[in-house]
Design an enzyme around this catalytic site. Structure first.
Site, PDB file in Angstrom:
ATOM      1  CB  THR A 272      -0.939  -0.034   1.230  1.00 59.25           C
ATOM      2  OG1 THR A 272      -1.844  -1.106   1.042  1.00 59.25           O
ATOM      3  CG2 THR A 272      -1.729   1.240   1.403  1.00 59.25           C
TER       4      THR A 272
ATOM      5  CE1 TYR B 285      -3.921  -0.210  -1.314  1.00 62.36           C
ATOM      6  CE2 TYR B 285      -5.896   0.472  -0.156  1.00 62.36           C
ATOM      7  CZ  TYR B 285      -4.681  -0.151  -0.163  1.00 62.36           C
ATOM      8  OH  TYR B 285      -4.218  -0.744   0.975  1.00 62.36           O
TER       9      TYR B 285
ATOM     10  CB  THR C 226       0.719  -3.547   6.367  1.00 62.69           C
ATOM     11  OG1 THR C 226      -0.591  -3.553   5.798  1.00 62.69           O
ATOM     12  CG2 THR C 226       1.339  -2.169   6.258  1.00 62.69           C
ATOM     13  CG  ASP C 227      -2.484  -7.378   3.672  1.00 61.27           C
ATOM     14  OD1 ASP C 227      -2.729  -6.460   4.483  1.00 61.27           O
ATOM     15  OD2 ASP C 227      -3.204  -7.619   2.687  1.00 61.27           O
TER      16      ASP C 227
ATOM     17  CE  LYS D 254      -2.896  -4.820   8.059  1.00 57.68           C
ATOM     18  NZ  LYS D 254      -2.916  -4.725   6.592  1.00 57.68           N
TER      19      LYS D 254
ATOM     20  CD  GLU E 279      -2.026 -38.525  25.603  1.00 62.85           C
ATOM     21  OE1 GLU E 279      -2.645 -37.566  26.112  1.00 62.85           O
ATOM     22  OE2 GLU E 279      -2.589 -39.543  25.157  1.00 62.85           O
TER      23      GLU E 279
HETATM   24  C1  SIN Z   1      -0.985  -2.980   2.814  1.00 61.84           C
HETATM   25  O1  SIN Z   1       0.134  -2.801   2.381  1.00 61.84           O
HETATM   26  O2  SIN Z   1      -1.395  -2.326   3.809  1.00 61.84           O
HETATM   27  C2  SIN Z   1      -1.979  -3.948   2.240  1.00 61.84           C
HETATM   28  C3  SIN Z   1      -1.574  -4.532   0.955  1.00 61.84           C
HETATM   29  C4  SIN Z   1      -0.313  -5.315   1.003  1.00 61.84           C
HETATM   30  O3  SIN Z   1      -0.019  -5.935   2.009  1.00 61.84           O
HETATM   31  O4  SIN Z   1       0.406  -5.300  -0.011  1.00 61.84           O
END
Ligand code: SIN
Length: 336
Positions: A19, A33, A99-100, A172, A295
């Site tokens: 992003t 987007y 971020t994913d 996250k 166990e």
């Molecule tokens: C993000 O970057 O926040 C979402 C999309 C991605 O992980 O590429």
């Protein structure tokens, strides 16, 4: 009076998309987007102040939505970072990333890169075209952190929303909010104010040079998949399919303290015994340690310690490059 000018650090930015490089059709749009649409040069143009704090060079490693991250890009990144660790003209490395799956890439690099230079992953929750985009400030902070002498020897870090997290701890936690990254078991290790990195905690788990994992001559990683337990669990079908497709290990996102529904657990015990598939118990809860009974130990189950399922998967993949012995792998889960 003599003024001593300190030289600016040389920072390499490796761009992979996300992003932070996302482009929306309107400035109000923060969903729908295209992530990984803009090149690293465009990101740099948005932060002209960077040239005051560092000499920057860049390389576009990939330009993807990080939900599509794969082993090939991980290995490429790791090998590149290791080259830069040995390059006397580079002081620190910044990796722009979606971020994913940032936490998975950060932890992977934390385990396989070898050196003391700061490696900082950074991203954004709002696309570059959004009003109040968070990418430019995050990127400024990441470059400042990567250029800080204070940041040496701390393993791979994530710099998001003015905070600094250790790769092993960070996850996250919110789908859309800019305050999404947290380290629920350990807390952030520091923060950044006006380009100054301030650390409050040191990382205690071994990382980078102090792990046995070396990907320099590896061209593919062992296949490890994740199954998820739930009421009336039907995930045996998934386990069967993963093993048929070549999985050498499975991570279970268990309920609570790692409990696995008997529908699934009985089949996993069979896999452990008959197929020597490695099975790591983690939890879908999001924080806390997963205990393991005597166990279960005897059955061959391994505790993920306090790693979430996606991070336990990373460590199990790397562990499988060294050994198939569940006792040795259990030790890796204690140390790293
Ligand atoms: C993000 O970057 O926040 C979402 C999309 C991605 O992980 O590429």
């Amino acid at each position: 009076m003599l003024t001593v000018l300190s030289a600016k650090p040389n920072i390499m930015i490796l761009a992979t998309g996300g992003t932070i490089a996302g482009q929306a059709s309107s400035a109000n749009a923060t969903t729908g987007y295209k992530a990984g649409a803009l090149g690293v040069d465009v990101l740099l143009k948005a932060v002209p102040e960077l040239k005051n704090i560092a000499n920057i060079s860049t390389e576009q490693i990939a330009n993807i939505d990080s939900s599509n991250m794969n082993d090939e890009i991980w290995l490429k990144l790791a090998k590149k970072v290791n080259q830069l660790m040995n390059n006397g003209n580079i002081d620190g490395i910044v990796i722009t990333h979606g971020t994913d799956t940032m936490e998975e890439t950060a932890y992977f690099l934390n385990l396989v890169t070898k050196g003391s230079k700061p490696v900082v992953l950074v991203g954004a929750m709002r696309p570059a075209t959004a009003t109040s985009a968070d990418g430019p400030k995050n990127l400024y902070n990441a470059v400042a952190l990567a250029g800080s002498k204070n940041a040496l020897n701390r393993g791979v870090m994530v710099a998001m929303n003015d905070k600094i997290y250790a790769a092993r701890d960070v996850t996250k936690t919110h789908t859309l909010n800019v305050e999404t990254f947290k380290a629920s078991n350990a807390g952030e290790i520091g923060y950044i104010v006006d380009g100054k990195a301030i650390f409050n905690h040191t990382v205690t788990k071994e990382h980078t040079r102090n792990t046995p994992f070396d990907v320099s001559s590896i061209i593919s990683l062992p296949k490890v998949d994740i199954i998820y337990t739930y009421s009336n669990d039907g995930s045996q079908v998934a386990s069967e399919a993963f093993v048929k497709a070549g999985a050498k290990g499975l991570v279970v996102a268990g309920s609570g303290a790692g409990s696995i529904h008997e529908n699934s657990k009985n089949y996993l015990i069979k896999l452990l015994k008959e197929k020597k598939i490695l099975v790591v118990k983690s939890s879908r809860v999001g924080s806390g340690l997963v205990p393991i009974s005597k166990e279960e130990l005897n059955q061959g189950f391994i505790s993920a310690n306090d790693l979430n399922p996606q991070k336990a998967r990373v460590l199990l993949m790397l562990a499988l490059t060294k050994t198939k012995d569940p006792r040795q792998i259990a030790k890796y889960f204690e140390y790293y």
